[in-house]
Enzyme design. Sequence first.
Site, short mmCIF file in Angstrom:
data_model
loop_
_atom_site.label_atom_id
_atom_site.label_comp_id
_atom_site.label_asym_id
_atom_site.label_seq_id
_atom_site.Cartn_x
_atom_site.Cartn_y
_atom_site.Cartn_z
N SER A 124 29.99 85.00 76.14
CA SER A 124 30.07 85.01 74.87
C SER A 124 27.71 85.44 75.00
CB SER A 124 30.09 83.66 74.86
OG SER A 124 29.44 83.31 73.25
N SER A 125 28.02 85.49 73.95
CA SER A 125 26.36 85.71 73.29
C SER A 125 25.18 84.16 73.39
CB SER A 125 25.92 86.32 72.46
OG SER A 125 26.24 86.00 71.44
N CYS A 126 26.75 83.31 73.00
CA CYS A 126 25.47 81.66 73.11
C CYS A 126 24.68 81.27 74.01
CB CYS A 126 26.21 81.05 72.64
SG CYS A 126 28.65 80.52 73.72
N TYR A 153 30.03 74.71 75.93
CA TYR A 153 31.04 76.15 75.88
C TYR A 153 29.66 77.56 77.11
CZ TYR A 153 33.57 81.16 75.20
OH TYR A 153 33.80 81.78 74.83
N LYS A 157 30.39 79.65 80.41
CA LYS A 157 29.91 80.58 80.46
C LYS A 157 28.93 80.61 81.42
CE LYS A 157 33.73 81.73 78.16
NZ LYS A 157 34.49 83.11 78.86
N HIS A 196 36.35 81.83 64.26
CA HIS A 196 34.86 81.59 64.19
C HIS A 196 34.33 81.86 62.79
CE1 HIS A 196 35.17 82.44 68.71
NE2 HIS A 196 34.09 81.70 68.33
#
Length: 329
Positions: A124-126, A153, A157, A196
Amino acid sequence: MTTTDTRDQVAFTPAALDRDARFYVAGHRGLVGSAIWRRLEAEGFTDLVGRSSAELDLKDRDAVFAFFKETTPKYVVLAAAKVGGILANSTYPVDFLSDNLRIQVNVLDAALKYGVERLLFLGSSCIYPRLAPQPIHEDTLLTGHLEPTNDAYAIAKIAGILQIQAVRRQYGLPWISAMPTNLYGPGDNFSPKGSHVLPALIRRYDEAAASGAASVTNWGTGTPRREFLHVDDMAEACLHLMEHYDGPEQVNVGTGSDVTIKDIAETIARVVGFTGTTEWDTDKPDGTPQKLLDVSKLAQAGWTAKIGLEEGLRSTVQWYREHANSLRE
């Protein structure tokens, strides 16, 4: 993280995958997994394997190893994850950290033991720092503080990316990682508590339009900028990377352009036919100010996004309305 890991032990030239080989899509009923499944079917893959969470709990290590022993897939996409928006991530950080770590470690360890040749891990880009320079390049990983509303989270990842790199160094297997931007499309989670931002807005505005409500209230200021990628584009990008890219560094997958939350809200309101006003609850958090991915590495690998935002939103709204009676709550 550096763009070149000198410890990488992989000597591999990407090529077309065997369409008749067994291909396991972990999370094949989720937003991303179901899109990947559709893409693989369309590309002629004949031996796809998937298990629902009721059939196989990926947090159960023994069950996961037994599954891999029985099926022995040649290819794997790890799209299974516990996901959610700001509210869910802020409320249940232990669940997001623990569940995702167990899913990842179990699947990756079992894939290693049973000889999976080519594996794509989806993150994920987070994973990137909250205040990373925009657009965000892959090498900004681990260079700053994470966004607090989804740090648990993100850490899970990041651990997945590092496990992929460790497998490459220790065992020389050509496994790779891809980091998608905000995804949307058919099969999304439209739950008021677990969704989301984009599916939450679709549901909110569509219900307001149907009821004739005079106004809609959204979280935050509307000023944060977000990048959105249709999940069918994401699925195409995943297969492209498995056939054209190899390297230890994760690859950003996105469109390379972004819009404000206010802009996306206005577009959704127009698409669903809502004609009332929009209010903003500025006491609620905005999340990361901007999150736009640098997709130059993806472009160098030969892939760019194809589905425009309004086109994608119209098809997603249509899907949402057709499945309104069977959506997750």
